[in-house]
Design an enzyme around this catalytic site. Structure first.
Site, PDB file in Angstrom:
ATOM      1  N   GLU A   1       0.839  -1.026  -0.207  1.00  0.00           N
ATOM      2  CA  GLU A   1       0.078   0.078  -0.033  1.00  0.00           C
ATOM      3  C   GLU A   1       0.854   1.324   0.066  1.00  0.00           C
ATOM      4  O   GLU A   1       1.908   1.391   0.706  1.00  0.00           O
ATOM      5  CB  GLU A   1      -0.875   0.037   1.229  1.00  0.00           C
ATOM      6  CG  GLU A   1      -2.062  -1.000   1.037  1.00  0.00           C
ATOM      7  CD  GLU A   1      -2.886  -1.050   2.436  1.00  0.00           C
ATOM      8  OE1 GLU A   1      -2.869  -0.104   3.028  1.00  0.00           O
ATOM      9  OE2 GLU A   1      -3.240  -2.296   2.463  1.00  0.00           O
TER      10      GLU A   1
ATOM     11  N   CYS B   1      -1.543  -7.002   6.237  1.00  0.00           N
ATOM     12  CA  CYS B   1      -0.959  -8.351   5.630  1.00  0.00           C
ATOM     13  C   CYS B   1       0.141  -8.975   6.739  1.00  0.00           C
ATOM     14  O   CYS B   1      -0.310  -9.823   7.128  1.00  0.00           O
ATOM     15  CB  CYS B   1      -0.269  -8.072   4.452  1.00  0.00           C
ATOM     16  SG  CYS B   1      -1.564  -7.562   3.179  1.00  0.00           S
TER      17      CYS B   1
ATOM     18  N   ASN C   1       5.910 -12.936   3.253  1.00  0.00           N
ATOM     19  CA  ASN C   1       5.528 -11.993   4.056  1.00  0.00           C
ATOM     20  C   ASN C   1       6.321 -12.304   5.405  1.00  0.00           C
ATOM     21  O   ASN C   1       6.680 -11.342   6.122  1.00  0.00           O
ATOM     22  CB  ASN C   1       4.235 -11.834   4.290  1.00  0.00           C
ATOM     23  CG  ASN C   1       3.552 -10.672   3.352  1.00  0.00           C
ATOM     24  OD1 ASN C   1       4.385 -10.178   2.390  1.00  0.00           O
ATOM     25  ND2 ASN C   1       2.292 -10.591   3.098  1.00  0.00           N
TER      26      ASN C   1
END
Ligand code: UDX
Ligand code: UDX
Length: 429
Positions: A158, A263, A211
């Site tokens: 983002e 996330c 991630n």
């Protein structure tokens, strides 16, 4: 290509706009009427740099369309992206109800239809979910040649989502057969990036492992920063020194108040949950999470040491989003740190350039300089550019105290000290 994107959130909307910009015909469907109404008026439901212009450009070219009629979107398009949310549940797993709802709807639409459907999962889903999606179609009696399921995780950040979509490091494609590969290459023909082809579950694992690794780098540097604080070593020197080693790399080595967002926290927990289901221990991931959670208290403790006590003190927090250039406050460390300050009896004043609602118990200001009036300390939780380049003389004269807590290690401490501030960074002084 004619594409339907289900979900007009951060991921779905950006993906749809970029696909339309590449020349595809894209229909975005979402169950949220207010989002679709706003999009019809050319307004975005989210803040993402460059996205509004891209959406408007492709809407006026008639390549991008918005609707709440999910079933029509599915029936009218051969390629369907699933980009609905998969929010965390209290037990650490991901809520898959939205994904399963739309999959059942797609499968229902396929019954009796001769048109082939390509279902591409963008949403981050736990290990084995895409296999379940495939099985749902088989259970609905859909012939295996009439559909394909592809796991094609997103890696967009983002705040720089469009850039990341246009310049991906790789395109990960998990499939059951070779059949959808050519179509996927056609979809992404406008970008140059290496492909990683794997199984459905392999692609899911790549997303979670990416991630989890990035989150581990952040917790690692934050733990090292605490040691740096104890021996007056600069974490910035250390990050530069270790990041120059190509085996380590310079990215995601910024110490601060830790990672947040929709996330990293969710995905690390979801991976731990999946591992537990398979009786696999994850001591490393547990530590990554523990360091991240305690980082908030570590920084609050630093401030408390300087102010003697926090009860009754007025602290201003600049920045509410989980990172700059977004209005997303999901699991934002700024909100956690505000919670901790309130719990210790602080009066908290807040300001953010784009988030315009006050967290409960705080006082919101629409002007960053008014927000610091009479405050004992200013804590910066998000590294917005306008904070870096603000009028520090004005900040100093408005404040009652002189403490700056740089929760993102992005300010020039020497300059701030010259203005008469006491500077508190993380592994940085
Ligand atoms: C995405 C991914 O989907 C998630 O798995 C990943 O981990 C983070 O990025 P995001 O785009 O951030 O999620 O979600 P959000 O902004 O909440 O948008 C989801 C959209 O789907 C919402 O607009 C919601 O209204 C829509 N939706 C949800 C549907 O259209 N149908 C549903 O059944 C449920
Ligand atoms: C992340 C992934 O980077 C992206 O590939 C995709 O999988 C979605 O999730 P996002 O959460 O949007 O993207 O932002 P990111 O830039 O990764 O930052 C996540 C959090 O980590 C933020 O709170 C940020 O402030 C923090 N962070 C990041 C650090 O604390 N230090 C760093 O060095 C980098």
């Amino acid at each position: 290509m004619n594409i339907c994107v289900i979900g007009a959130g951060y991921v779905g909307l950006t993906t749809a706009a970029v696909l339309a910009d590449w020349g595809h015909q894209v229909q975005v469907v979402d169950v949220d009427q207010s989002k679709i109404d706003a999009l019809h008026q050319g307004k975005l439901p989210i803040y993402e740099p460059g996205l509004e212009r891209m959406v408007q450009r492709n809407t006026s070219r008639h390549r991008l369309h918005f609707s709440t009629r999910v079933r029509d979107g599915i029936e009218e398009n051969p390629v369907i992206f699933i980009a609905v949310g998969t929010p965390p549940l209290p037990n650490g797993s991901s809520n898959l109800s939205h994904v399963h709802d739309v999959v059942r709807m797609i499968a229902g639409c396929c019954i009796g239809s001769s048109e082939h459907k390509l279902i591409i999962t963008k949403s981050t889903v736990p290990l084995g979910t895409n296999e379940q999606i495939y099985q749902t179609f088989i259970d609905h009696g859909i012939h295996e040649k009439s559909f394909d399921v592809v796991s094609n995780p997103e890696f967009l950040r983002e705040g720089s989502a469009i850039y990341d979509l246009l310049h991906p490091d790789r395109i990960v494609v998990g499939t059951k057969t070779e059949r959808p590969v050519e179509t996927i290459k056609q979809l992404y023909r406008c970008i140059e990036a290496p492909y990683v082809f794997t199984t459905l579950t392999g692609a899911e694992m790549i997303k979670y492992a990416s991630n989890a690794f990035l989150a581990s780098k952040i917790s690692f540097i934050n733990e090292i920063a605490r040691i740096c604080d104890s021996c007056q070593v600069s974490i910035e020197d250390v990050a530069e020194g270790i990041g120059a080693d190509r085996r380590i790399g310079p990215h995601f080595l910024k110490a601060g108040i830790g990672y947040g967002g929709s996330c990293f926290p969710k995905d690390v927990h979801s991976l731990m949950y999946s591992a537990k289901q398979k009786q696999v221990d994850t001591p490393l991931l547990e530590s990554v999470t523990a360091v991240n959670q305690s980082q908030i208290e570590y920084v609050v403790q630093k401030l408390q040491t300087k102010l003697q006590t926090l009860g009754g003190k007025q602290v201003t927090v600049w920045g509410l989003s989980f990172k700059p250039d977004t209005d997303d406050t999901r699991l934002s460390p700024a909100l956690s740190i505000i919670g901790s300050l309130l719990q210790r009896g602080c009066q908290v004043h807040v300001f953010d350039p784009v988030v315009k609602h006050a967290p409960p118990g705080t006082q919101f200001y629409s002007d960053m300089y008014d927000a610091v009036n009479q405050s004992n300390a200013l804590l910066i939780a998000t590294e917005w550019k306008q904070f870096e380049h603000c009028d520090w003389r004005k900040v100093k004269s408005n404040m009652h105290g002189n403490i700056i807590v740089d929760g993102r290690n992005f300010l020039d401490s020497t300059m701030l000290q010259a203005y008469g501030f006491v500077y508190l960074g993380v592994g940085k002084s």
